[in-house]
Write a protein that holds these residues in place. Structure first.
Motif, mmCIF file in Angstrom:
data_model
loop_
_atom_site.group_PDB
_atom_site.id
_atom_site.type_symbol
_atom_site.label_atom_id
_atom_site.label_comp_id
_atom_site.label_asym_id
_atom_site.label_seq_id
_atom_site.Cartn_x
_atom_site.Cartn_y
_atom_site.Cartn_z
ATOM 1 N N HIS A 161 0.814 -1.219 0.000
ATOM 2 C CA HIS A 161 0.000 0.000 0.000
ATOM 3 C C HIS A 161 0.849 1.271 0.000
ATOM 4 O O HIS A 161 0.382 2.348 0.354
ATOM 5 C CB HIS A 161 -1.011 -0.041 1.149
ATOM 6 N N CYS A 194 -7.807 1.468 -4.606
ATOM 7 C CA CYS A 194 -7.343 0.239 -3.961
ATOM 8 C C CYS A 194 -8.429 -0.319 -3.044
ATOM 9 O O CYS A 194 -9.256 0.440 -2.529
ATOM 10 C CB CYS A 194 -6.085 0.556 -3.154
ATOM 11 N N CYS A 233 -8.079 -1.041 -0.182
ATOM 12 C CA CYS A 233 -7.871 -0.474 1.158
ATOM 13 C C CYS A 233 -8.566 0.871 1.320
ATOM 14 O O CYS A 233 -8.644 1.400 2.420
ATOM 15 C CB CYS A 233 -6.383 -0.335 1.452
ATOM 16 N N CYS A 293 -2.049 2.521 -4.805
ATOM 17 C CA CYS A 293 -1.204 1.602 -4.021
ATOM 18 C C CYS A 293 -0.522 0.588 -4.949
ATOM 19 O O CYS A 293 -1.099 0.144 -5.941
ATOM 20 C CB CYS A 293 -2.027 0.827 -3.005
HETATM 21 ZN ZN LIG Z 1 -4.119 0.205 -0.748
#
Ligand SMILES: [Zn+2]
Length: 387
Positions: free
Chosen positions: A242, A252, A254, A259
């Motif tokens: 990340h 992403c 996340c 990332c």
């Molecule tokens: Zn990420």
């Protein structure tokens, strides 16, 4: 028996002794004293204590230096056990490991997406019972480790990365599991668990400062600082996947954007080149036939890797990149070799050295979750109160 976060004075040398006996089976008392850095008379009460507690035993006569036999010491591996649990979106797994860190039993079940976290607890509890029920009554389970995908919330015992749903993110998984199996659970990020196992096993590349990277469906990572796992303040350190490699880049999983894992992972490959790439045979065939799209993809992936790993190297002053992953070996090696060639572009040029790229060992995640407990328990630096 306490496992973690408790200190006991005087136990440091005992733990150190146990570590050396584990790593050097048959070690003599004199050699043990030298390794710990204490006198031969001082080692006697330590050895006696460990023997009385059943952790070690004498292993017969070893040939001595001047023909005098000396009695060696070895770990009693079945003195106690630890259990490791692991799950991801495909598989649930449990492993039973003895005090020496050897795998004694493992079970796994393939489960599709499950609808409620209670099912997760149910399945993991079942697997725990499967691996521990054959143990004799006197066998001691020292602890249970749970390795899960990050990010994790250790304070609340939540695995936040499994599903974006709030019901999952805030589910007190550790607490529920502890209630069911009656043991304290040590929660760890998958990749920190794997790197911990490498450190504990004394694998090449883990002695100083290393960036551990695993290229799977996403890209996981861990940090080894001064030969020890660096966990960070919320136990989520080491997320090299990340690190940003493109400003305003791809969204992403996340929640951030740009990332590295969105350019390097198996998931990225399949998303960019099509679902047939999920088949390792198709992938390998394409690589060997120098498929132009695949070659181009790997070229860009190697650059993204070099950029992220170079950034991490500048930050950590790492001497090693320890890598592993799901790609077929030929492809993984090609990818990492290309990244290694390009990393100097992203690392401070005046640095005296560039990090060495070393292939890590692919350990079973549940095994790593189990050894976490031994590592935590037997590592003198953790101030364990086991002995
Ligand atoms: Zn990420």
């Amino acid at each position: 028996l306490g496992i973690r976060n408790r200190t006991a004075s005087g136990s440091y040398n005992r733990l150190l002794a146990l570590q050396h006996i584990r790593r050097f089976p048959g070690i003599s008392r004199a050699a043990l004293a030298r390794k710990i850095g204490i006198t031969a008379p001082a080692v006697t009460p330590i050895v006696s204590f460990l023997m009385d507690e059943g952790f070690i035993r004498e292993s017969g006569n070893q040939p001595g230096k001047f023909g005098r036999p000396s009695i060696g010491l070895e770990l009693v591996e079945n003195r106690a056990y630890t259990v490791g649990l692991h799950f991801d979106h495909q598989r649930f797994q449990a492993a039973l490991v003895n005090l020496g860190g050897k795998l004694e039993d493992s079970r796994s079940v393939v489960v599709g997406d499950i609808s409620h976290p209670d099912e997760l607890v149910e399945t993991l509890t079942g697997l725990y019972r499967d691996v521990t029920s054959p143990l004799p009554d006197h066998a001691e389970v020292l602890g249970v480790g749970l390795a899960a995908m990050g990010p994790i919330d250790v304070e609340h015992g939540c695995v936040c990365g499994y599903s974006p749903d709030r019901e999952w993110r805030e589910y007190p998984l550790v607490q529920e599991l502890e209630g069911r199996i009656g043991h304290e659970i040590f929660l760890e990020n998958n990749f920190s668990a794997m790197a911990t196992n490498s450190v504990w096993a004394g694998d090449e590349g883990c002695q100083n400062n290393a960036i551990y990277i695993y290229i799977g469906y996403g890209v996981g990572g861990a940090l080894i600082v001064d030969g020890r796992i660096h966990r960070g303040s919320s136990r989520n350190a080491g997320e090299v996947g990340h690190i940003n490699v493109e400003r305003d880049g791809r969204p992403c999983v996340c929640g951030a954007k740009g990332c590295m894992e969105n350019y390097v992972s198996y998931r990225a490959l399949v998303s960019d080149l099509g679902p047939e790439m999920a088949d390792p045979d198709v992938l390998l065939e394409g690589f060997r036939q120098t498929d132009a799209r695949l070659a181009d993809w790997l070229d860009q992936a190697a650059t993204a890797l070099a950029l992220a790993l170079g950034t991490a190297t500048n930050l950590l002053d790492a001497d090693t990149i320890l890598y592993s992953g799901l790609f077929p070996d030929e492809i993984l090696e090609h990818l990492m070799k290309t990244a290694a060639e390009r990393i100097p572009e992203y690392v401070m040029h005046a640095r005296p050295t560039m990090p060495a790229f070393i292939r890590g060992i692919d350990y079973m995640p549940a095994l790593c979750a189990a050894t976490l407990n031994i590592y935590e328990t037997l590592d003198p630096e953790n101030g364990s109160s086991l002995i």
